[in-house]
Scaffold this motif. Structure first.
Motif, mmCIF file in Angstrom:
data_model
loop_
_atom_site.group_PDB
_atom_site.id
_atom_site.type_symbol
_atom_site.label_atom_id
_atom_site.label_comp_id
_atom_site.label_asym_id
_atom_site.label_seq_id
_atom_site.Cartn_x
_atom_site.Cartn_y
_atom_site.Cartn_z
ATOM 1 N N UNK A 113 49.263 51.252 5.772
ATOM 2 C CA UNK A 113 47.861 51.610 5.795
ATOM 3 C C UNK A 113 47.164 51.714 4.244
ATOM 4 N N UNK A 114 48.087 51.800 3.181
ATOM 5 C CA UNK A 114 47.676 51.826 1.701
ATOM 6 C C UNK A 114 47.147 50.580 1.736
ATOM 7 N N UNK A 115 47.704 49.358 1.918
ATOM 8 C CA UNK A 115 47.099 48.259 1.554
ATOM 9 C C UNK A 115 45.857 47.887 2.420
ATOM 10 N N UNK A 131 46.379 65.428 -3.311
ATOM 11 C CA UNK A 131 45.837 65.903 -4.123
ATOM 12 C C UNK A 131 44.923 64.992 -5.043
ATOM 13 N N UNK A 132 45.231 63.775 -5.274
ATOM 14 C CA UNK A 132 46.293 63.023 -5.423
ATOM 15 C C UNK A 132 46.986 63.423 -6.834
ATOM 16 N N UNK A 181 43.971 56.804 -1.259
ATOM 17 C CA UNK A 181 45.020 58.208 -1.291
ATOM 18 C C UNK A 181 44.327 59.338 -0.345
ATOM 19 N N UNK A 182 42.931 59.562 -0.963
ATOM 20 C CA UNK A 182 42.403 60.695 -0.188
ATOM 21 C C UNK A 182 42.196 60.289 1.373
ATOM 22 N N UNK A 183 41.988 59.075 1.880
ATOM 23 C CA UNK A 183 41.967 58.885 3.073
ATOM 24 C C UNK A 183 43.258 58.988 4.011
ATOM 25 N N UNK A 184 44.353 58.490 3.180
ATOM 26 C CA UNK A 184 45.508 58.697 3.589
ATOM 27 C C UNK A 184 46.278 60.002 3.768
#
Length: 435
Positions: A88-90, A339-340, A25-28
């Motif tokens: 992207x998440x996968x 944030x996440x 999540x931080x990368x996205x």
């Protein structure tokens, strides 16, 4: 009791699946922030039923060329950011999982892309839309983020168990790349086989996985109910789904309900010029969207305000500043991801409980005849704090009440923020010892 809760949260945060999800999540985050800005352009500026479009009378003041260009650009970037967010998440979830166990992260990420795309294809074909592109599948959208994360994590674990150890080098010879590809063949094949099975299940059972249609009954039940004790548990379920990364129910909530009760309320208000004595005072569409969620932004804005006031963490402060404008206009995914908030155990209770508190207080205020119910539909992209004001046809008491409710949300978040800082400190100490 406090130390036990902190220790429990720390144990949860140390689990590999939570570590992978947080890093993903931080990368996205940059993609989510960019998508949020284009979302407010699409929903607030270049949409004829939007707040800014009508306030500034863009139908008369904006040329058709600018409108069509702006609508084309904003819609396109929303699709390539939020419309393909699961892709992207996968990829990154598989990559970080494989890297955690010193496996080939690049090939694991590409394998996850293959699997999630096949599932998206099966989902579209299984729902009688075989001629549609899999790129339009609900599985790939940001509102179905949980499924993409799980697919990526699962592929990464297959590489963990079946792949060979891999160490990245500065320069790879062709022979080394060839050997690397052969080493990844077995976990890749098993991952594809598992993805094929999942896709067949989706297709054969005609499952609408994480589609907005799946949750229409839930949303309609919330909006059409006049029973507070039915609305509250359903709202709790919606907020829990949003916290785990399934955002379709929350994003579908609106006060523009089409139920018989909502129509009766609106007709009464139009006939009598007032909404004080409408027949269905505690309708879900009049409570949840204007007060419980404030368009979906109440918790996000409250947390942003806390972060900007406390100013203890520079990174969180930067994320809050970058997402302040989108959050005002109810585009929350940039902050949810950056944030996440998604799958963050520290923020679970306030995220799901505070909207319920808002609804109960609003229902009590309506019962005591302090505020009128919100029965008028509001424009898309109306700032969360103003929804009750416009939903009550410009009643200033509703605006003051919404501001007080928001201040209460901020106050409720303060102890959670302090508690979260304590956990983060303990987590940093643990990671320093581990290294």
């Amino acid at each position: 009791m406090g130390d036990k809760a902190v220790n429990f949260i720390l144990r949860v945060r140390r689990l590999s699946i939570f570590r992978i999800f947080q890093r993903t999540l931080l990368m996205l985050m940059p993609i989510a922030i960019v998508g949020s800005y284009f979302q407010i352009m699409q929903d607030v500026v270049f949409s004829p039923d939007s707040f800014i479009y009508n306030i500034l009378n863009f139908d008369e003041t904006m040329s058709d060329h600018i409108w069509y260009a702006g609508a084309f650009i904003s819609k396109g970037f929303v699709r390539v950011t939020f419309g393909l967010f699961g892709l992207y998440a996968a990829y990154f979830a598989a990559r970080y999982t494989a890297r955690l166990y010193k496996r080939d992260s690049t090939l694991a990420g590409m394998t996850a892309v293959i699997v999630v795309m096949f599932c998206a294809y099966a989902n579209n074909v299984g729902n009688s839309a075989g001629d549609r592109s899999p790129f339009s599948s609900s599985i790939l959208k940001v509102n179905a983020l949980l499924l993409a994360l799980l697919i990526g994590y699962g592929v990464g674990q297959i590489f963990h168990w079946l792949g060979k150890e891999h160490h990245s080098v500065t320069y790879e010879h062709a022979r080394h790349i060839q050997q690397r590809a052969w080493n990844a063949l077995l976990p890749l094949a098993v991952s594809v086989l598992c993805g094929m099975i999942l896709g067949i299940v989706i297709y054969e059972l005609q499952i609408k996985i994480l589609n907005s249609d799946t949750f229409k009954t839930l949303v309609a039940q919330i909006q059409g109910s006049n029973n507070l004790w039915e609305i509250l548990p359903l709202l709790l379920l919606v907020m829990m789904l949003s916290w785990i990364g399934i955002g379709y129910p929350l994003s579908s909530l609106t006060n523009a309900a089409t139920s018989t009760a909502a129509t009766a309320n609106l007709n009464y208000a139009l006939k009598h010029g007032s909404a004080w004595n409408v027949p269905y005072k505690f309708l879900g569409s009049s409570l949840v969207y204007p007060y419980g969620a404030m368009g979906g932004a109440t918790i996000i804005l409250a947390l942003i305000v806390i972060i900007l006031l406390v100013r203890k963490n520079k990174q969180n402060e930067n994320v809050a500043k970058a997402n302040l404008l989108p959050a005002v206009f109810n585009a929350n995914w940039g902050f949810m991801v950056g944030m996440p908030i998604i799958l963050n155990p520290v923020l679970f209770l306030p995220f799901v409980i505070i909207p319920l508190i808002n609804v109960v207080i609003a229902a009590a205020a309506i019962y005591c005849h302090l505020i009128p119910p919100c029965v008028y539909p509001v424009l898309k992209g109306t700032p969360g704090i103003l929804i009750a004001f416009f939903g009550s046809n410009g009643n200033w008491i509703n605006l003051i009440f919404s501001i007080c409710l928001f201040i209460l949300d901020v106050v409720l978040f303060i102890p959670i923020t302090l508690w979260g800082q304590k956990i983060e400190k303990r987590l940093r100490e643990y990671e320093q010892k581990a290294n």
